[in-house]
Design a protein around this motif. Structure first.
Motif, PDB file in Angstrom:
ATOM      1  N   LEU A 150       0.862  -1.184   0.000  1.00  0.00           N
ATOM      2  CA  LEU A 150       0.000   0.000   0.000  1.00  0.00           C
ATOM      3  C   LEU A 150       0.900   1.236   0.000  1.00  0.00           C
ATOM      4  O   LEU A 150       1.723   1.408   0.893  1.00  0.00           O
ATOM      5  CB  LEU A 150      -0.849  -0.044   1.272  1.00  0.00           C
ATOM      6  N   PRO A 163      -1.478   5.583   8.847  1.00  0.00           N
ATOM      7  CA  PRO A 163      -2.165   4.336   9.218  1.00  0.00           C
ATOM      8  C   PRO A 163      -3.469   4.568   9.966  1.00  0.00           C
ATOM      9  O   PRO A 163      -4.462   3.873   9.723  1.00  0.00           O
ATOM     10  CB  PRO A 163      -1.131   3.633  10.100  1.00  0.00           C
ATOM     11  N   SER A 164      -3.467   5.562  10.857  1.00  0.00           N
ATOM     12  CA  SER A 164      -4.670   5.786  11.668  1.00  0.00           C
ATOM     13  C   SER A 164      -5.835   6.334  10.849  1.00  0.00           C
ATOM     14  O   SER A 164      -6.987   6.298  11.288  1.00  0.00           O
ATOM     15  CB  SER A 164      -4.348   6.752  12.814  1.00  0.00           C
ATOM     16  N   LEU A 213      -6.616   5.137   7.849  1.00  0.00           N
ATOM     17  CA  LEU A 213      -7.128   4.074   6.974  1.00  0.00           C
ATOM     18  C   LEU A 213      -8.227   3.306   7.689  1.00  0.00           C
ATOM     19  O   LEU A 213      -8.174   3.116   8.902  1.00  0.00           O
ATOM     20  CB  LEU A 213      -5.997   3.112   6.605  1.00  0.00           C
ATOM     21  N   VAL A 257      -0.993  -6.367   4.585  1.00  0.00           N
ATOM     22  CA  VAL A 257      -0.250  -5.806   3.448  1.00  0.00           C
ATOM     23  C   VAL A 257       1.046  -5.161   3.938  1.00  0.00           C
ATOM     24  O   VAL A 257       1.222  -4.916   5.128  1.00  0.00           O
ATOM     25  CB  VAL A 257      -1.062  -4.703   2.719  1.00  0.00           C
ATOM     26  N   GLU A 258       1.927  -4.896   2.985  1.00  0.00           N
ATOM     27  CA  GLU A 258       3.046  -4.001   3.245  1.00  0.00           C
ATOM     28  C   GLU A 258       2.539  -2.571   3.080  1.00  0.00           C
ATOM     29  O   GLU A 258       1.509  -2.340   2.418  1.00  0.00           O
ATOM     30  CB  GLU A 258       4.181  -4.270   2.245  1.00  0.00           C
ATOM     31  N   TYR A 259       3.254  -1.624   3.673  1.00  0.00           N
ATOM     32  CA  TYR A 259       2.792  -0.233   3.633  1.00  0.00           C
ATOM     33  C   TYR A 259       4.001   0.695   3.558  1.00  0.00           C
ATOM     34  O   TYR A 259       4.963   0.535   4.326  1.00  0.00           O
ATOM     35  CB  TYR A 259       1.977   0.036   4.895  1.00  0.00           C
ATOM     36  N   VAL A 260       3.963   1.595   2.617  1.00  0.00           N
ATOM     37  CA  VAL A 260       4.992   2.637   2.536  1.00  0.00           C
ATOM     38  C   VAL A 260       4.272   3.984   2.474  1.00  0.00           C
ATOM     39  O   VAL A 260       3.518   4.242   1.535  1.00  0.00           O
ATOM     40  CB  VAL A 260       5.889   2.465   1.292  1.00  0.00           C
ATOM     41  N   PRO A 261       4.471   4.846   3.484  1.00  0.00           N
ATOM     42  CA  PRO A 261       3.796   6.145   3.459  1.00  0.00           C
ATOM     43  C   PRO A 261       4.468   7.097   2.468  1.00  0.00           C
ATOM     44  O   PRO A 261       5.694   7.161   2.387  1.00  0.00           O
ATOM     45  CB  PRO A 261       3.969   6.645   4.905  1.00  0.00           C
ATOM     46  N   VAL A 303       7.126   9.975   3.859  1.00  0.00           N
ATOM     47  CA  VAL A 303       8.549   9.933   4.237  1.00  0.00           C
ATOM     48  C   VAL A 303       9.378  10.510   3.099  1.00  0.00           C
ATOM     49  O   VAL A 303       8.969  10.467   1.930  1.00  0.00           O
ATOM     50  CB  VAL A 303       9.022   8.496   4.577  1.00  0.00           C
ATOM     51  N   PRO A 304      10.557  11.064   3.415  1.00  0.00           N
ATOM     52  CA  PRO A 304      11.396  11.639   2.357  1.00  0.00           C
ATOM     53  C   PRO A 304      11.770  10.586   1.315  1.00  0.00           C
ATOM     54  O   PRO A 304      12.001   9.436   1.651  1.00  0.00           O
ATOM     55  CB  PRO A 304      12.648  12.110   3.127  1.00  0.00           C
ATOM     56  N   ARG A 341      12.234   4.738  -1.801  1.00  0.00           N
ATOM     57  CA  ARG A 341      12.092   3.756  -0.728  1.00  0.00           C
ATOM     58  C   ARG A 341      11.096   2.660  -1.144  1.00  0.00           C
ATOM     59  O   ARG A 341      11.340   1.472  -0.926  1.00  0.00           O
ATOM     60  CB  ARG A 341      11.609   4.490   0.534  1.00  0.00           C
ATOM     61  N   ILE A 358      11.789  -1.426  -1.542  1.00  0.00           N
ATOM     62  CA  ILE A 358      10.986  -2.447  -0.848  1.00  0.00           C
ATOM     63  C   ILE A 358      10.300  -3.362  -1.861  1.00  0.00           C
ATOM     64  O   ILE A 358      10.251  -4.581  -1.684  1.00  0.00           O
ATOM     65  CB  ILE A 358       9.973  -1.773   0.094  1.00  0.00           C
TER      66      ILE A 358
END
Lengths: 291, 221
Positions: A80, A86-87, A89, A98-102, A105-106, A111, A115
């Motif tokens: 994702l 996260p809060s 969603l 799932v995996e999660y990448v916000p 983040v820089p 990134r 992953i």
């Protein structure tokens, strides 16, 4: 045809999707792009190794994507990639891990690409334990193309003998493919395949020990597996079969519609049946290769 | 902070040799009599670029952070983060702490964990130690153990591919033996813990260059 792992990239915004696809391509991945949940479902007819998805679509959300992917590729890693914390969603169901990448983040795209590249090559989100040597194991399974080995008649005779010897409902020889168990011979039922997350043999191939489940309803690993009830599997005994290097390629098994115990002598006999299957497979493969 | 000699993860003060990056360890033993303490000690990092993400299922964030500090951990909100799955209401103490309403919400725990991992990484702490303290509530609250398998594949997969370190604590007496054995399949090595007349001992299975015999664990200095 590219040998690179294939990532399906689902984002509704065309420009954002193009930027994400560029980052994934730079990481050495082959990228397929889609802009909606509907188009993703269509794209799933192709072989994919990983899915990167936004959360918000006009025709659904990220958890709809997870469901669609898991329907076709139950082990596939879904990442994702969203600006939502996260809060923010909605709560997903447990099977939607799932995996999660916000995106916050820089250098989030770089990134994400790192992953995704690692996930596509090395990681599974399977709902079952996978052997450490899964890659080698799958290569070994591919070496045993049973149709070419012409072993089906032999295994039919052996499984017929097993059902009468043990006085059980079903005996089978199964090969464990990447996503499902494929039954080479099955006496007492007409089973063709069974998904790995539903198959008891998924656990059998992990151990050199004979696997015995006297009552599936009393074993916490299998008590919630509805498919076993549908197939009338209430008890099970199985022995894994390996290639000459020790890779577990499948199992030889007994099942019954009622709870059942196996004596030491019966388990010794089951192992002898498995040894016979293993020897037949290895011998026929040697004959096929002329070595 | 110490200058490390190689990329392996070291465990100061514990009778364990360093382990390779990407290693996932299952710590088994009585949770209140050694396993939890050892798990937290394994998560303490002396590396300048070391961070820790704790998935706390058996106690709230404040309590586990106190316990972590008591085991030698350095409390720095940039490098120590918590997913609190046992929160009993109230405000979260820090931005570095997030809450999931129940240990049954494996999807929520996984997303919160990944978010903390990324924040820790983005802050320059790229050698991340992950602790699941403990696995028992996740197994107990999940109707179907297969959902826990999927969660473990996802977490250990990230740790393995990102060259992190994973430490998961489990009390084997709280579960059927078959479940413990199947859970152990997700880990590279298993550290058994026992308390003998009050003194902790450990032994290691599945990893090379480690003691397979019961070995005394010295008190934290």
């Amino acid at each position: 045809m590219s040998d690179s792992p294939t990532v399906l990239c689902a984002q509704p915004d065309t420009d954002e999707r193009a930027e994400t696809a560029d980052a994934l391509t730079d990481a050495g991945l082959a990228v397929e792009e889609v802009g909606s949940v509907d188009s993703l479902e269509v794209a799933l007819d192709r072989s994919i190794d990983c899915v990167v998805t936004a959360f918000d679509f006009e025709d659904g959300d990220g958890f709809d994507v997870v469901d669609a992917v898991r329907e076709v590729y139950p082990d596939c890693v879904v990442i994702l990639y969203t600006e939502h914390a996260p809060s923010d969603l909605p709560r997903g169901s447990p099977e939607q891990v799932v995996e999660y990448v916000p995106q916050t983040v820089p250098e989030s795209r770089e990134r994400l690409a790192d992953i995704a590249a690692m996930a596509a090559a090395e990681v599974t989100q399977a709902a079952y334990p996978v052997p450490d040597t899964e890659t080698e194991r799958l290569a070994a399974v591919r070496e045993y193309d049973v149709e070419q080995l012409e072993a089906a008649d032999t295994f039919d005779r052996l499984t017929a003998l097993m059902t009468s010897h043990f006085d059980i409902d079903v005996a089978f020889v199964g090969l464990m493919d990447e996503h499902e168990e494929r039954f080479l011979a099955c006496e007492g039922a007409n089973w063709r395949t069974l998904s790995r997350e539903d198959s008891i043999c998924t656990h059998t191939i992990l151990s050199t020990e004979t696997m015995v489940v006297e009552d599936t309803h009393e074993d916490p690993r299998f008590a919630e597996v509805d498919e076993l009830d549908r197939l009338d599997i209430r008890s099970y005994a199985g022995v894994r079969i390996t290639d000459k290097d020790g890779n577990a390629i499948g199992a030889v098994c007994c099942t019954n519609g009622e709870p059942r115990r196996y004596t030491r002598a019966e388990l010794d006999d089951l192992r002898r049946f498995a040894d016979e299957v293993e020897e037949q497979l290895r011998l026929r493969r040697r004959l096929q290769r002329g070595t | 902070m110490a200058q490390r000699r190689d990329d392996r993860y070291a465990f100061d003060g514990l009778p364990l040799n360093p382990v390779e990056p990407g290693t996932n360890l299952l710590v088994t033993g009585p949770v209140l009599n050694g396993a939890r303490e050892l798990g937290l000690r394994l998560l303490c990092s002396a590396d300048a670029d070391g961070g820790t993400v704790l998935i706390s299922t058996d106690s709230g964030a404040t309590a586990i952070l106190e316990d972590f500090e008591g085991c030698g951990g350095v409390l720095d909100r940039e490098r120590v983060r918590v997913v609190d799955c046992a929160q009993e209401g109230g405000d979260l103490p820090e931005d570095s702490v997030s809450a999931v309403s129940t240990p049954a919400d494996l999807t929520g725990i996984g997303i919160e964990y990944s978010g903390h991992y990324e924040s820790t990484y983005a802050s320059g702490y790229t050698r991340v130690r992950t602790g699941i303290i403990t696995l028992t509530p996740l197994l107990v609250y999940s109707d179907d153990v297969r959902t826990v398998y999927r969660f473990l594949n996802t977490i250990t997969g990230r740790i393995g591919s990102a060259d992190g370190l994973g430490v998961c604590v489990l009390d084997p007496n709280a579960h059927e033996e078959q479940v413990v054995e199947s859970v152990a399949q997700f880990f590279d090595g298993r550290v058994d813990v026992r308390a003998d007349a009050g003194d902790l001992e450990l032994r290691v299975k599945g990893l090379r260059d480690q003691s397979a015999e019961w070995t005394p664990v010295g008190a934290r200095t």
